[in-house]
Design a protein around this motif. Sequence first.
Motif, PDB file in Angstrom:
ATOM      1  N   ARG A 122       0.828  -1.279  -0.052  1.00 27.62           N
ATOM      2  CA  ARG A 122      -0.093   0.152   0.004  1.00 27.62           C
ATOM      3  C   ARG A 122       1.069   1.258  -0.213  1.00 27.62           C
ATOM      4  NH1 ARG A 122      -5.209   0.425   2.617  1.00 27.62           N
ATOM      5  NH2 ARG A 122      -6.052   2.938   2.104  1.00 27.62           N
ATOM      6  N   GLN A 123       1.091   1.929  -1.211  1.00 31.07           N
ATOM      7  CA  GLN A 123       2.007   3.020  -1.188  1.00 31.07           C
ATOM      8  C   GLN A 123       1.391   4.263  -0.662  1.00 31.07           C
ATOM      9  OE1 GLN A 123       2.046   2.394  -5.401  1.00 31.07           O
ATOM     10  NE2 GLN A 123       4.200   2.308  -5.449  1.00 31.07           N
ATOM     11  N   SER A 124      -0.048   4.457  -0.768  1.00 30.28           N
ATOM     12  CA  SER A 124      -0.533   5.682  -0.102  1.00 30.28           C
ATOM     13  C   SER A 124      -1.957   5.230   0.196  1.00 30.28           C
ATOM     14  CB  SER A 124      -0.616   6.700  -1.206  1.00 30.28           C
ATOM     15  OG  SER A 124      -1.405   6.389  -2.198  1.00 30.28           O
ATOM     16  N   THR A 126      -4.644   5.888  -1.532  1.00 26.40           N
ATOM     17  CA  THR A 126      -5.605   5.067  -2.448  1.00 26.40           C
ATOM     18  C   THR A 126      -4.628   4.510  -3.468  1.00 26.40           C
ATOM     19  OG1 THR A 126      -5.050   7.297  -3.490  1.00 26.40           O
ATOM     20  CG2 THR A 126      -7.082   7.036  -2.199  1.00 26.40           C
ATOM     21  N   GLN A 127      -3.382   4.284  -3.360  1.00 22.34           N
ATOM     22  CA  GLN A 127      -2.484   3.612  -4.478  1.00 22.34           C
ATOM     23  C   GLN A 127      -2.052   2.346  -3.800  1.00 22.34           C
ATOM     24  OE1 GLN A 127      -2.552   4.607  -7.655  1.00 22.34           O
ATOM     25  NE2 GLN A 127      -4.028   6.033  -6.830  1.00 22.34           N
ATOM     26  N   TYR A 128      -1.805   1.303  -4.555  1.00 19.88           N
ATOM     27  CA  TYR A 128      -1.283   0.284  -4.156  1.00 19.88           C
ATOM     28  C   TYR A 128      -0.270  -0.373  -5.417  1.00 19.88           C
ATOM     29  CZ  TYR A 128      -5.401  -2.608  -5.625  1.00 19.88           C
ATOM     30  OH  TYR A 128      -6.270  -2.998  -6.256  1.00 19.88           O
ATOM     31  N   ASN A 141      -0.566  -2.178 -10.723  1.00 23.72           N
ATOM     32  CA  ASN A 141      -0.769  -1.066  -9.843  1.00 23.72           C
ATOM     33  C   ASN A 141      -2.328  -0.678  -9.740  1.00 23.72           C
ATOM     34  OD1 ASN A 141       1.967   0.406  -9.697  1.00 23.72           O
ATOM     35  ND2 ASN A 141       2.131   0.239 -11.571  1.00 23.72           N
ATOM     36  N   SER A 143      -5.704   1.165  -7.546  1.00 21.57           N
ATOM     37  CA  SER A 143      -6.189   2.106  -6.651  1.00 21.57           C
ATOM     38  C   SER A 143      -7.348   1.940  -6.096  1.00 21.57           C
ATOM     39  CB  SER A 143      -6.265   3.570  -7.515  1.00 21.57           C
ATOM     40  OG  SER A 143      -7.232   3.304  -8.680  1.00 21.57           O
TER      41      SER A 143
END
Length: 420
Positions: A122-124, A126-128, A141, A143
């Motif tokens: 989980r990068q952020s 809402t992003q993974y 990728n 979201s």
Amino acid sequence: MQKALTIMAFILIVTVIFFGINMEPSDTPSDKVITIENLEEIKPVPPVDFYGFQKDLFTYEEARVQRNESLYLILRRHGLSPRQIYNIQQESRDKVNLNRMMPGQYYRIYYYEDEPVSFIWRQSATQYVSLGWQDDLLVENGSIPINKKMKEATGVIHNSLYQSILSNGYSRYLGSELAEIFAWEIDFFALRQGDHYKVYYEELYAGDELIGIGDIKAAEFQHRGQVYRAYHFENDQRRGYFDADGNSLEKELLKAPFRYNQRVSSGFSANRFHPILQRNRPHYGTDYAAPEGTPVLAVGDGVVTEAQRRGGNGNIVQIRHNASYRTAYLHLSGFAPGIRRGAKVEQGQVIGYVGQTGLATGPHLCYRLYINDRPVNSVTADLPASESLEEEFMEEFRVIIHRMDDILNQLELVEQIASN
Ligand SMILES: [Zn+2]
């Protein structure tokens, strides 16, 4: 097959009855025919989580990346061989840099029949990135869709708005949003004990994690016994906060502090040659070459925060218009009656007169505009507009007001837990 159809038909009948009962009379569809073709649409979908994994087939472990922890260490701990991990890293290299995992970020390991099959980074909010190695390596990728939930908040101010918001357990974003909406109506530097707020707003969730707040749909602020209400309106032509009469809650600032157009003698610049200091210096204002004694006007309602003689600025007046807007007027020959620190001024009121006090080669006004304490070019700045809502939208708006008033009226004030 026969049995499945019977079940579907049953679901269909139940659905029709259910919606039939709940339907408003005016909404009753008369010509919607349900055929076998669109039965497909009402077939239940197996529940999946927001990474797309079918809940009844996969289990997972979730944790945060620790300091000095790498993908290698995490996957080793979950039973992958060094060879497997090497392959994952090699094959995903073109799509994602797995060395950029940061401490504190969330990850998940998904299991299928007790075998680890997938890794989610989980990068952020809402992003993974999703890595799957069940068959061939899959790198994706993704979201996370944002969900909105309506929420209510109320509170009484004891110390500050911010403290009340926090001690009542609301999102800290709520305070700044509220302050923004009422920025022109309420001086948030001068809140009184007992002032209160009621808010009806959207919370934004990525999955089940709160990531912020969306629109405030309606809000009430009671300040010094006076009640202010703000209503959100939005269509493809207008968007903003208005009072019950459709007046914009944003107030405008005059473009320049004069009754009549005056000539700009020196514009806003990050670097200009200063005629007296004989060197380059930023000029964070606009100079108007107006005759000595020309009345200078307050560009907006506000409170005088400074009215004195100060060094190279000469006679200076500063006005705070709200939490974000501030203006300054330099080199004045003198102040208008009643202009002193703490005085309230109205838009268009005379605050002083053009002069050449301080560092000035001739009579002129140096006018400065600050937004959130940063000097901006008043000539090009996109200043808030204060247009009220167009008559054609008022009917739609009144429906909103009616509904929002019902909601705000039934909200009870929550007293914060006393803190020392
Ligand atoms: Zn200037």
